[in-house]
Design an enzyme around this catalytic site. Structure first.
Site, PDB file in Angstrom:
ATOM      1  CB  ALA A   1      -1.524   3.238  10.574  1.00  9.14           C
TER       2      ALA A   1
ATOM      3  N   GLY B   1      -6.239  -4.093   6.312  1.00 11.35           N
ATOM      4  CA  GLY B   1      -5.310  -4.020   6.885  1.00 11.35           C
ATOM      5  C   GLY B   1      -4.520  -3.699   8.139  1.00 11.35           C
ATOM      6  CB  CYS B   2      -3.031  -2.905  11.393  1.00 10.29           C
ATOM      7  SG  CYS B   2      -1.596  -3.939  10.505  1.00 10.29           S
ATOM      8  CG  ASN B   3       1.189  -1.747   8.211  1.00 10.24           C
ATOM      9  OD1 ASN B   3       1.612  -1.197   8.890  1.00 10.24           O
ATOM     10  ND2 ASN B   3       1.386  -2.628   8.093  1.00 10.24           N
TER      11      ASN B   3
END
EC number: 1.2.1.38
Length: 397
Positions: free
Chosen positions: A203, A198-200
């Site tokens: 990060a 997932g992108c979050n």
């Protein structure tokens, strides 16, 4: 952090499908002169054929955009649901594949015979089609951009996604340092099923993992607030995504520990540290920009910890990582510095008065957060140089 990783030139000769491919013509992601002068049909015959499912969405479209510049594969098929029957140029006029394919209906019969299948489908929709593809051809490389195969725990999946768990695949975060001293990329070299992060989660994980491994932070008091661009909410037409609703405002969502990337981040931190004690507060905030994530992570520091200690831990774990940049003391990343690039930029500081660390990461949610991670993982699984088709250079202004 910017030197090319010495391991990225590994060739997966153990896989029979790739034996006929003359992969030596690729160095640092570019074709050699001799390859460039070979007949086009001969080059195409040597390249794996890729199908992208869900090509009309943001994640699928970004994958196609990156694949259009990839010299090692051929985009053979694109599929969609509501956009099936349209030309790619009708739904994604910014993408130039050198031809203008018709979006096909998604089905096993359409995807049969491809070497690589990228699934860019809503959460909960990848499991069934992936199982059917793998049952027909165990050699096909399948990459799932959705969440269906990221979590190890069926209980956590069912609690956060409210559906049946589809199993756990190899996790597609090459840079993730693991507790046994290896990196996640070693597992990706032999993978045939890859769960793209997932992108979050990307990060936050890459910001915090090295600092927890160095025991510089209180693992039980982690917090992350993430301004996120609206492309992270998908392309479907919804009232709160309209320009008139989104412009000029910031809106939190999935507040109070309900965001689905929380168990994924905690799973990653367990893999990185071998410990079970991490606790994470996690609040994403939609802000009026198209793409980008700025993860602002905070936690109490161990006594005596300095900013230099935080940066040294980040630099140690990401030394030689092609797509990771640790900024010098006094600098902080911004989303504009990574737009369109497959990079993550990291900054850190200690507030001595409060005893708190702030660690900030910036990524493009559609590139490093999704499609770029998929290509990195695909390259490793195919035995291509890891950086092939990917850029560290962002768009500006």
């Amino acid at each position: 952090m910017r030197a090319a990783n010495s391991a990225v030139h590994h060739v997966n000769t153990a896989h029979p499908r790739w034996l006929f491919m003359q992969l030596a013509v690729y160095t640092s992601g570019m074709m050699s002169e001799s390859s460039a002068t070979a007949p086009a049909t001969e080059q195409a015959a040597r390249r794996p054929r890729v199908a992208v499912v869900g090509a009309s969405g943001y994640a699928g479209g970004e994958t196609l955009r990156l694949l259009a510049g990839h010299p090692g594969v051929e985009v053979a098929t694109v599929t969609a649901h509501s956009s099936a029957g349209k030309r790619l140029s009708e739904v994604a006029p910014h993408i130039d594949l050198g031809h203008d394919p018709v979006l096909q209906e998604t089905g096993v019969e359409t995807l049969r015979g491809h070497d690589v299948v990228v699934l860019a489908l809503p959460h909960g929709q990848s499991g069934q089609i992936a199982a059917a593809l793998r049952a027909e051809d165990p050699d096909v490389l399948v990459l799932d951009l959705g969440a269906d195969h990221r979590l190890e725990s069926a209980e956590e999946w069912e609690a956060y996604y409210r559906s049946e768990h589809s199993g756990t695949w190899t996790y597609g975060m090459p840079e993730l340092p693991l507790a046994d001293g290896t990196r996640q990329r070693e597992q990706l070299r032999t993978a045939r099923e890859i769960a793209v992060p997932g992108c979050n989660a990307t990060a936050v994980t890459l910001a915090l993992a090295p600092l927890l491994r160095a025991e510089l932070l209180d693992a039980g008091a982690l917090s992350a607030v993430l301004p996120v661009g609206y492309s992270g909410a998908g392309r479907a037409a919804k009232q709160h995504l309209l320009f008139s609703e989104a412009s000029g405002t910031a809106a939190p969502y999935a507040v109070g520990g309900t965001h689905r990337h929380i168990p994924e981040v905690l799973q990653n931190l367990r893999r990185a540290t071998g410990r079970e004690d991490a606790r994470l507060g996690f609040t994403p905030v939609l802000v009026p920009m198209s793409r980008g994530i700025l993860a602002v992570c905070t936690a109490p520091v161990a006594e005596g910890t300095t900013t230099a200690d935080l940066l040294a831990a980040l630099e140690h774990d990401y030394a030689g990582e092609h797509f990771v940049t640790v900024l010098p003391e006094g600098s902080a990343p911004a989303t504009g510095q990574v737009a369109g690039a497959n990079t993550i930029r990291l900054g850190a500081a200690v507030d001595a008065r409060s005893g708190q660390a702030t660690v900030i990461s910036a990524i493009d949610n559609l590139v490093k957060g999704t499609a770029g991670a998929a290509l990195q993982s695909m390259n490793l699984a195919l035995g291509l140089p890891e950086a092939t088709g990917l850029s560290r250079t962002a768009l500006a202004p």
